[in-house]
Write an enzyme that holds these catalytic residues in place. Structure first.
Site, short mmCIF file in Angstrom:
data_model
loop_
_atom_site.label_atom_id
_atom_site.label_comp_id
_atom_site.label_asym_id
_atom_site.label_seq_id
_atom_site.Cartn_x
_atom_site.Cartn_y
_atom_site.Cartn_z
N ASP A 1 3.79 -5.42 11.77
CA ASP A 1 2.88 -4.45 11.13
C ASP A 1 3.43 -3.03 11.32
O ASP A 1 2.68 -2.09 11.59
CB ASP A 1 1.46 -4.56 11.67
CG ASP A 1 0.43 -3.88 10.77
OD1 ASP A 1 0.81 -3.39 9.69
OD2 ASP A 1 -0.77 -3.83 11.14
N HIS B 1 -6.10 -9.08 4.70
CA HIS B 1 -6.44 -8.04 5.68
C HIS B 1 -7.93 -8.20 5.97
O HIS B 1 -8.76 -7.82 5.15
CB HIS B 1 -6.13 -6.67 5.09
CG HIS B 1 -6.57 -5.51 5.94
ND1 HIS B 1 -5.69 -4.73 6.65
CD2 HIS B 1 -7.80 -4.99 6.17
CE1 HIS B 1 -6.36 -3.78 7.28
NE2 HIS B 1 -7.64 -3.91 7.00
N ASN C 1 -4.93 -0.32 13.40
CA ASN C 1 -5.94 -1.11 12.70
C ASN C 1 -5.40 -2.50 12.42
O ASN C 1 -4.39 -2.64 11.74
CB ASN C 1 -6.31 -0.42 11.37
CG ASN C 1 -7.48 -1.09 10.70
OD1 ASN C 1 -8.32 -1.71 11.35
ND2 ASN C 1 -7.57 -0.95 9.39
N ASN D 1 0.84 -1.22 0.00
CA ASN D 1 0.00 0.00 0.00
C ASN D 1 0.86 1.26 0.00
O ASN D 1 0.85 2.07 0.91
CB ASN D 1 -0.99 0.00 1.17
CG ASN D 1 -0.32 -0.13 2.53
OD1 ASN D 1 0.78 -0.67 2.65
ND2 ASN D 1 -0.98 0.38 3.55
#
Length: 422
Positions: free
Chosen positions: A303, A177, A276, A92
């Site tokens: 993460d 995800h 998140n 991303n």
């Protein structure tokens, strides 16, 4: 260069034993007591744990396009500080890693920088828009280690089915995800008492859990591999545990912040705690730890999600999700898993090295003769206080800032080359 690591406490699948490690060029040649060999360099590791270098199968390097947050140079340098010798970066970026050319860009820049090894993860869908499959096969040929739209879910179930089916045909790994966006309801934290106290909108656990169930059922129907990213809830752990009993080819990871932190962190409106999936409750933390103990959860990933200070220095609702994770991961896990009595150091090493390497099929992850000389050496007794301002990463947004931890990385070798640790 030939290197001899003397008198270290080697952490192997057989246990932790005081012995030497001899390295020729990029390979571990011998592990044993009182090794006598011609060397260019001796590392005195007396009293230190000598482990396989950690493999982070889920991080964000923000390169290309968001280099003000992090870049491949700063990110991989930060990874080394945390003992990570291999990192798999999510796609991303801006633009997203959805083509062979962009995968080659990451591979090439990482080789030029020559810090930790970088394995790019390609997009599942073009532009991460969830509509049309990206060039998965060509990206795999270009060096993509796996495929994910992490940061966003693949909302359309049929698109995910097609992705799993295609990936199975070329023996590729899909990383999901898990988040049903229709259930988010503009939430920013875990739905529960602390969200109510803080006056912040909550996100139901079902947003994660319903997608975990979907991916399990799709993988079962196709007899395909699927990996679940950043597991954070009690019911997600339960679902994956049952799926493994059924023989579904599902693996999963959790992160240090779901092992040690809870949604009590939001009560001070600390935007570094806006993550998140969101930080959960004590019950969820206990379930995640139990999942690590019984093998339901296969790996621990960071993460690592660096952001610029200005982006986090806003009202909680407007701050981006994510915490910087490379430089605190081992200390958090050692303190809250090993020191707390849940796991031993051999089991922690397996979760941070051997298992992620096995899932990614990238080699390494083991401290054994004949293996690549990717090594992390740590002082398990050193206590320290996390100071985000001392991070090598551009992302200073650590939920663990100010926490007291135990277990400090002292030396790192990547393919037998000694890397700088500050």
């Amino acid at each position: 260069m030939n290197i001899l690591i003397k008198n270290g406490l080697t952490v192997t699948p057989d246990g932790m034993v005081e012995q030497d490690v001899y390295i020729e060029d990029s390979t571990i040649v011998k592990i044993g007591k009182n090794i006598d060999a011609a060397t260019d360099k001796v590392i005195d590791a007396e009293g230190l744990a000598v482990m396989a270098g950690f493999v982070d199968m889920h991080c964000h390097l923000r390169d290309p396009g968001q280099e003000y947050k992090e870049d491949i140079d700063s990110g991989t340098a930060a990874a080394l500080q945390g003992g990570f010798t291999t990192v798999a970066c999510m796609p991303n970026t801006a633009p997203p890693l959805d083509s062979p050319a962009l995968i080659k860009y990451v591979v090439g820049k990482a080789a030029e920088v020559d810090n930790a090894r970088v394995l790019p993860i390609g997009c599942i869908t073009k532009g991460m828009k969830g509509n049309e499959l990206a060039e998965i096969g060509l990206m795999q040929e270009a060096g993509a280690i796996a495929f994910s739209d992490d940061g966003r879910p693949v909302e359309n179930g049929n698109t995910m089915r097609l992705a799993l089916e295609y990936a199975k045909g070329i023996d590729a790994l899909i990383i999901s995800h898990c988040e049903d966006k229709s259930l988010l309801a503009d939430g920013v934290v875990n739905e529960g008492m602390n969200a109510t106290i803080a006056g912040l909108k909550g996100i139901t656990r079902a947003a994660e859990e319903s997608m975990v169930a979907r991916e399990i059922l799709l993988a079962a129907a196709l007899d395909a591999r699927v990996h679940i990213a950043h597991v954070s809830t009690k019911n997600s752990v339960r679902l994956i545990r049952e799926a493994k009993k059924w023989g579904v080819k599902v693996t999963c990871e959790t992160c240090p912040h779901y092992i040690a932190a809870t949604d009590e962190e939001i009560l001070s409106y600390n935007t570094y705690a806006k993550i998140n999936p969101p930080l959960r409750t004590d019950d969820d933390v206990a379930a995640v730890i139990e999942g690590l103990k019984d093998g339901t959860i296969d790996a621990i990933a960071t993460d690592h999600a660096p952001h610029h200070e200005d982006e986090k220095n806003v009202g909680f609702d407007y701050a981006p999700f994510g915490t910087s994770g490379f430089e605190t991961a081992f200390g958090v896990c050692y303190t809250y898993l090993v020191e707390a009595g849940h796991l031993d150091i051999v089991e922690l090493s397996k979760l941070m090295s051997e298992n992620p390497a096995r899932i990614l099929r990238c080699g390494g992850g083991l401290l054994q003769e004949g293996q690549r000389a990717d090594i992390a050496i740590a002082d398990l007794n050193e206590e320290y206080t996390v100071d985000r301002n001392k991070f090598v990463s551009k992302g200073k947004n650590s939920v663990f800032d100010g926490w007291k931890l135990k277990g400090k990385i002292k030396h790192v070798l990547v393919e037998g080359r000694i890397k700088e640790i500050k």
